[in-house]
Design a protein around this motif. Structure first.
Motif, mmCIF file in Angstrom:
data_model
loop_
_atom_site.group_PDB
_atom_site.id
_atom_site.type_symbol
_atom_site.label_atom_id
_atom_site.label_comp_id
_atom_site.label_asym_id
_atom_site.label_seq_id
_atom_site.Cartn_x
_atom_site.Cartn_y
_atom_site.Cartn_z
ATOM 1 N N ALA A 87 0.837 -1.201 0.000
ATOM 2 C CA ALA A 87 0.000 0.000 0.000
ATOM 3 C C ALA A 87 0.876 1.257 0.000
ATOM 4 N N VAL A 88 1.940 1.232 0.801
ATOM 5 C CA VAL A 88 2.860 2.369 0.846
ATOM 6 C C VAL A 88 3.564 2.540 -0.501
ATOM 7 N N LEU A 89 3.991 1.424 -1.098
ATOM 8 C CA LEU A 89 4.665 1.491 -2.397
ATOM 9 C C LEU A 89 3.727 2.008 -3.487
ATOM 10 N N ALA A 90 2.452 1.610 -3.415
ATOM 11 C CA ALA A 90 1.484 2.094 -4.409
ATOM 12 C C ALA A 90 1.375 3.618 -4.348
ATOM 13 N N VAL A 91 1.304 4.158 -3.140
ATOM 14 C CA VAL A 91 1.241 5.614 -2.978
ATOM 15 C C VAL A 91 2.522 6.251 -3.507
ATOM 16 N N ARG A 92 3.654 5.636 -3.202
ATOM 17 C CA ARG A 92 4.939 6.182 -3.658
ATOM 18 C C ARG A 92 5.024 6.204 -5.179
ATOM 19 N N TYR A 93 4.658 5.089 -5.826
ATOM 20 C CA TYR A 93 4.699 5.038 -7.291
ATOM 21 C C TYR A 93 3.721 6.038 -7.908
ATOM 22 N N TRP A 94 2.546 6.191 -7.283
ATOM 23 C CA TRP A 94 1.563 7.127 -7.808
ATOM 24 C C TRP A 94 2.084 8.566 -7.734
ATOM 25 N N ARG A 95 2.731 8.882 -6.637
ATOM 26 C CA ARG A 95 3.261 10.240 -6.480
ATOM 27 C C ARG A 95 4.434 10.506 -7.426
ATOM 28 N N LYS A 96 5.139 9.457 -7.826
ATOM 29 C CA LYS A 96 6.291 9.604 -8.724
ATOM 30 C C LYS A 96 5.911 9.442 -10.189
ATOM 31 N N VAL A 206 1.126 0.460 -10.053
ATOM 32 C CA VAL A 206 0.257 0.994 -8.999
ATOM 33 C C VAL A 206 -0.980 0.122 -8.817
ATOM 34 N N VAL A 207 -1.611 -0.276 -9.921
ATOM 35 C CA VAL A 207 -2.818 -1.102 -9.826
ATOM 36 C C VAL A 207 -2.495 -2.454 -9.180
ATOM 37 N N LEU A 208 -1.403 -3.077 -9.605
ATOM 38 C CA LEU A 208 -0.996 -4.358 -9.018
ATOM 39 C C LEU A 208 -0.757 -4.230 -7.517
ATOM 40 N N LEU A 209 -0.041 -3.190 -7.121
ATOM 41 C CA LEU A 209 0.278 -3.004 -5.709
ATOM 42 C C LEU A 209 -0.977 -2.786 -4.880
ATOM 43 N N LEU A 210 -1.917 -2.026 -5.390
ATOM 44 C CA LEU A 210 -3.153 -1.778 -4.647
ATOM 45 C C LEU A 210 -3.975 -3.055 -4.495
ATOM 46 N N VAL A 211 -4.093 -3.823 -5.574
ATOM 47 C CA VAL A 211 -4.838 -5.084 -5.502
ATOM 48 C C VAL A 211 -4.178 -6.037 -4.518
ATOM 49 N N LEU A 212 -2.852 -6.143 -4.611
ATOM 50 C CA LEU A 212 -2.128 -7.032 -3.705
ATOM 51 C C LEU A 212 -2.249 -6.586 -2.256
ATOM 52 N N ALA A 213 -2.146 -5.295 -2.022
ATOM 53 C CA ALA A 213 -2.277 -4.785 -0.659
ATOM 54 C C ALA A 213 -3.621 -5.185 -0.072
ATOM 55 N N THR A 214 -4.682 -5.053 -0.865
ATOM 56 C CA THR A 214 -6.019 -5.415 -0.396
ATOM 57 C C THR A 214 -6.116 -6.901 -0.085
ATOM 58 N N VAL A 215 -5.595 -7.741 -0.999
ATOM 59 C CA VAL A 215 -5.680 -9.198 -0.811
ATOM 60 C C VAL A 215 -4.883 -9.634 0.407
ATOM 61 N N LEU A 216 -3.650 -9.152 0.522
ATOM 62 C CA LEU A 216 -2.772 -9.607 1.601
ATOM 63 C C LEU A 216 -3.225 -9.087 2.964
ATOM 64 N N ILE A 217 -3.676 -7.848 3.033
ATOM 65 C CA ILE A 217 -4.192 -7.344 4.310
ATOM 66 C C ILE A 217 -5.439 -8.135 4.704
ATOM 67 N N GLY A 218 -6.282 -8.439 3.710
ATOM 68 C CA GLY A 218 -7.472 -9.260 4.005
ATOM 69 C C GLY A 218 -7.098 -10.629 4.531
ATOM 70 N N GLN A 219 -6.093 -11.263 3.941
ATOM 71 C CA GLN A 219 -5.634 -12.569 4.434
ATOM 72 C C GLN A 219 -5.012 -12.446 5.815
ATOM 73 N N GLY A 220 -4.232 -11.393 6.021
ATOM 74 C CA GLY A 220 -3.544 -11.226 7.301
ATOM 75 C C GLY A 220 -4.476 -10.919 8.457
ATOM 76 N N LEU A 221 -5.658 -10.380 8.165
ATOM 77 C CA LEU A 221 -6.617 -10.077 9.236
ATOM 78 C C LEU A 221 -7.111 -11.329 9.950
ATOM 79 N N ASP A 222 -6.806 -12.491 9.373
ATOM 80 C CA ASP A 222 -7.124 -13.755 10.064
ATOM 81 C C ASP A 222 -6.381 -13.844 11.388
ATOM 82 N N LEU A 223 -5.357 -13.002 11.570
ATOM 83 C CA LEU A 223 -4.624 -12.954 12.834
ATOM 84 C C LEU A 223 -5.557 -12.639 14.007
ATOM 85 N N PHE A 224 -6.619 -11.896 13.725
ATOM 86 C CA PHE A 224 -7.532 -11.456 14.785
ATOM 87 C C PHE A 224 -8.764 -12.354 14.897
ATOM 88 N N ARG A 225 -8.621 -13.589 14.423
ATOM 89 C CA ARG A 225 -9.736 -14.518 14.446
ATOM 90 C C ARG A 225 -10.173 -14.831 15.889
#
Length: 225
Positions: A87-96, A206-225
């Motif tokens: 997500a941070v990289l997506a913002v960085r690439y978008w700004r650049k 940018v599009v790839l990074l945003l999609v991946l950020a969404t998928v991986l954060i969604g998977q990682g939220l299983d930590l709070f199961r």
């Protein structure tokens, strides 16, 4: 095994759709000896992914024995961390991003790859797969996910093979197209693809990074199961 392999497919497709490696294989296939050069580059790519993903999966599987719950939590933390990084990289690439009408800068490897020797092409394929700010975290994320899924050895091997085959589609497919249709017939299409990829490099990333950020954060939220 299939649910595990399926859950890792977004990471595999993100590696496959990385624009710089796609540009590299296109340029390799436009070189003087396209099939031979393409085989060397592809061998380096597949070899590096096999070693890296296999090693991470094996290490995670070994550590997970008897510690399944803590290993699962560790994998979830890694997924969250990589998702936030993207997500941070997506913002960085978008700004650049370049100004409208300004062509994006060409990656340094683009102007050199067609001149490499066989050994250089092997290393270039390996570097394209792993020496990449986006691909390496994906390899760590997918390998740890597969290794932490409590699979048997044959299942672990099969899930890893599916991941590598999926991640290699955009490298292998152009090579097969050149083999089947011939270098002359495919040259025009490859040049058009090269131009499109280089023109839209930043947007694709940018599009790839945003999609991946969404998928991986969604998977990682299983930590709070």
């Amino acid at each position: 095994m299939w649910p595990v392999a399926g859950a890792a497919l977004p990471q595999a497709m993100a590696i496959a759709l990385s624009p710089v490696p796609m540009v590299c294989i296109v340029l390799v296939l436009l070189s003087e000896h396209p099939v031979r050069a393409g085989l060397y580059f592809t061998a380096g790519w597949i070899g590096a992914l096999t070693v890296a993903v296999g090693l991470v999966a094996w290490l995670t599987d070994t550590v997970a024995e008897g510690h399944e719950e803590s290993t699962r939590d560790g994998v979830d933390v890694l997924q969250l961390a990589v998702g936030v990084l993207f997500a941070v990289l997506a913002v960085r690439y978008w700004r650049k991003r370049p100004d409208p009408g300004t062509p994006p800068p060409r990656p340094a490897i683009v102007d050199r790859i067609a001149l490499l020797s066989a050994g250089g092409l092997l290393l270039a394929g390996a570097a394209a797969a792993l020496a990449n700010l986006k691909n390496l975290p994906l390899v760590l994320s997918a390998g740890s996910y597969i290794g932490g899924a409590a699979l048997t050895t044959p299942q672990l091997t099969a899930a890893t093979a599916i991941f590598i085959a999926t991640a290699s589609t955009t490298v292998v497919a152009p090579l097969l197209a050149v083999v089947l249709t011939g270098p002359t017939q495919s040259a025009r299409t490859l040049r058009a693809l090269e131009t499109w990829l280089l023109t839209n490099l930043n947007t694709i990333t940018v599009v790839l990074l945003l999609v991946l950020a969404t998928v991986l954060i969604g998977q990682g939220l299983d930590l709070f199961r």
